[in-house]
Write an enzyme that holds these catalytic residues in place. Structure first.
Site, PDB file in Angstrom:
ATOM      1  N   THR A  97      -3.150  26.386   0.041  1.00  0.00           N
ATOM      2  CA  THR A  97      -2.119  27.452   0.121  1.00  0.00           C
ATOM      3  C   THR A  97      -2.545  28.715  -0.846  1.00  0.00           C
ATOM      4  OG1 THR A  97      -0.744  25.513  -0.050  1.00  0.00           O
ATOM      5  CG2 THR A  97       0.365  27.606  -0.033  1.00  0.00           C
ATOM      6  N   ARG A 119      -4.008  21.885  -9.675  1.00  0.00           N
ATOM      7  CA  ARG A 119      -2.698  21.565  -9.799  1.00  0.00           C
ATOM      8  C   ARG A 119      -2.449  20.467 -10.832  1.00  0.00           C
ATOM      9  NH1 ARG A 119      -0.457  19.537  -4.609  1.00  0.00           N
ATOM     10  NH2 ARG A 119      -0.136  21.729  -3.914  1.00  0.00           N
TER      11      ARG A 119
END
Ligand code: ADE
Length: 337
Positions: A66, A218
């Site tokens: 993303t 992440r």
């Protein structure tokens, strides 16, 4: 699924995650080759005054698909609209999204492998000719209507490229695989995030958190935040090596970055199936984890670390897996692994 590995951030972490997302290329650490290739594609498109070709990003979750798409839009000076395969249920949903784009905008479709067959058929002419052929009404009264679309760039993201149909895959001008990050890049990402969040962290603690971050930004950012919680509650707010070790231990993340779910899968493989080979379905039932979770979350890291091997006859636990869990290899197993 565990909170630490959760594919998507929980609500309270979302704002923080967006603060940590690199907003300019210079801040995006790692994936050098992909960045270089994308920059050439974008520069060439800009020189021609066109929108760039459709792009497909694949790789495990949390690796920055993303973020890359957002950087593409930013570099082109255009808007990005974000949706996902399963969210687009009908052709009408797709039409609503596509007709709301402007020339040059980026449409980011996450989990594009989960798009329905019907919607996929509509996507082909949209990608190729910027046209949408809608069917209005039913039966003999049905009419088709051709909608002209803006010249958008589709960026598809998937953890499972093999599930994309060949016609869809072939409509992307470039396909990029995002790999696990190098340990030194994960360290840089942790240092950058700590600076942004105003967290004091010792170099040894950066290393300790990085080592258990599954080579995934992440996860690294999430562990950093959990270590900060510990530092604030149990100490003066500074993340030392000791504090980070305590935090990671209490999260049940071991020295190799394995967490409970990983160990559950390895244990099932070793104890219930003598180390394998065993098929995914059987392993999933025995470990009580969904097949998709094993495939998308646990297995890529377990294979990367060399704990599991995939063979045509099924999954096998490696010698390292036995050693890591402190389990002796039975004689009958030793010739298999
Ligand atoms: N945060 C998440 N991914 C990142 C990356 N690749 N570079 C810098 N910060 C990040």
């Amino acid at each position: 699924m565990s909170r630490v590995l959760d594919q998507k951030p929980a609500k309270e972490d979302e704002a923080l995650d967006s603060a940590l997302r690199p907003k300019i290329w210079a801040d995006y650490i790692g994936q050098e080759k992909i960045k270089e290739n994308i920059r050439i594609i974008l520069t060439a498109a800009k020189q021609r005054g066109q929108s760039p070709d459709h792009l497909l990003f694949y790789g495990n979750s949390g690796l920055g698909k993303t973020t890359l798409a957002q950087l593409v839009a930013m570099e082109m000076g255009k808007e990005i609209k974000i949706s996902s395969g399963p969210a687009i249920e009908r052709a009408g949903d797709l039409a609503a999204i596509l007709t709301n784009l402007n020339d040059g905008d980026v449409l980011f479709l996450d989990e594009i492998h989960r798009i329905s067959n019907t919607v996929e058929e509509y996507l082909y002419p949209a990608m190729e000719d910027y046209k949408l052929n809608l069917i209005l009404g039913k039966g003999p009264m049905a009419r088709t209507m051709e909608l002209k679309l803006p010249k958008f760039t589709l960026i598809g993201a998937t953890t499972r490229p093999a599930l994309l149909s060949a016609p869809l895959r072939n409509r992307f001008g470039a396909i990029f695989q995002l790999d696990f990050y190098k340990p030194e890049d994960i360290e840089k990402i942790i240092e950058r995030s700590a600076r942004i969040l105003n967290i004091q962290i010792e170099p040894d603690a950066v290393k300790a958190v990085a080592e258990r971050s599954r080579f995934t930004p992440r996860v690294a950012n999430r562990l950093l935040k959990r270590a900060r919680d510990f530092a604030e509650v149990q100490s003066d707010g500074k993340i030392t090596k000791e504090i980070s070790a305590k935090a990671l231990e209490s999260l049940d993340i071991d020295k190799m970055g394995l967490e409970l779910g990983d160990r559950k899968i390895l244990l099932a493989l070793i104890e219930k199936f003598d180390g394998g080979p065993v098929g995914l379905q059987t392993l999933s039932a025995a470990a009580m984890e969904e097949e998709d979770t094993i495939l998308d979350i646990y297995e890529p890291y377990l294979m990367q670390m060399g704990f599991i091997e995939r063979t045509p006859r099924g999954r096998i636990a490696s010698k390292m897996a036995y050693e890591h869990l402190g389990i002796k290899i039975k004689n009958s197993q030793s010739q298999l692994i």
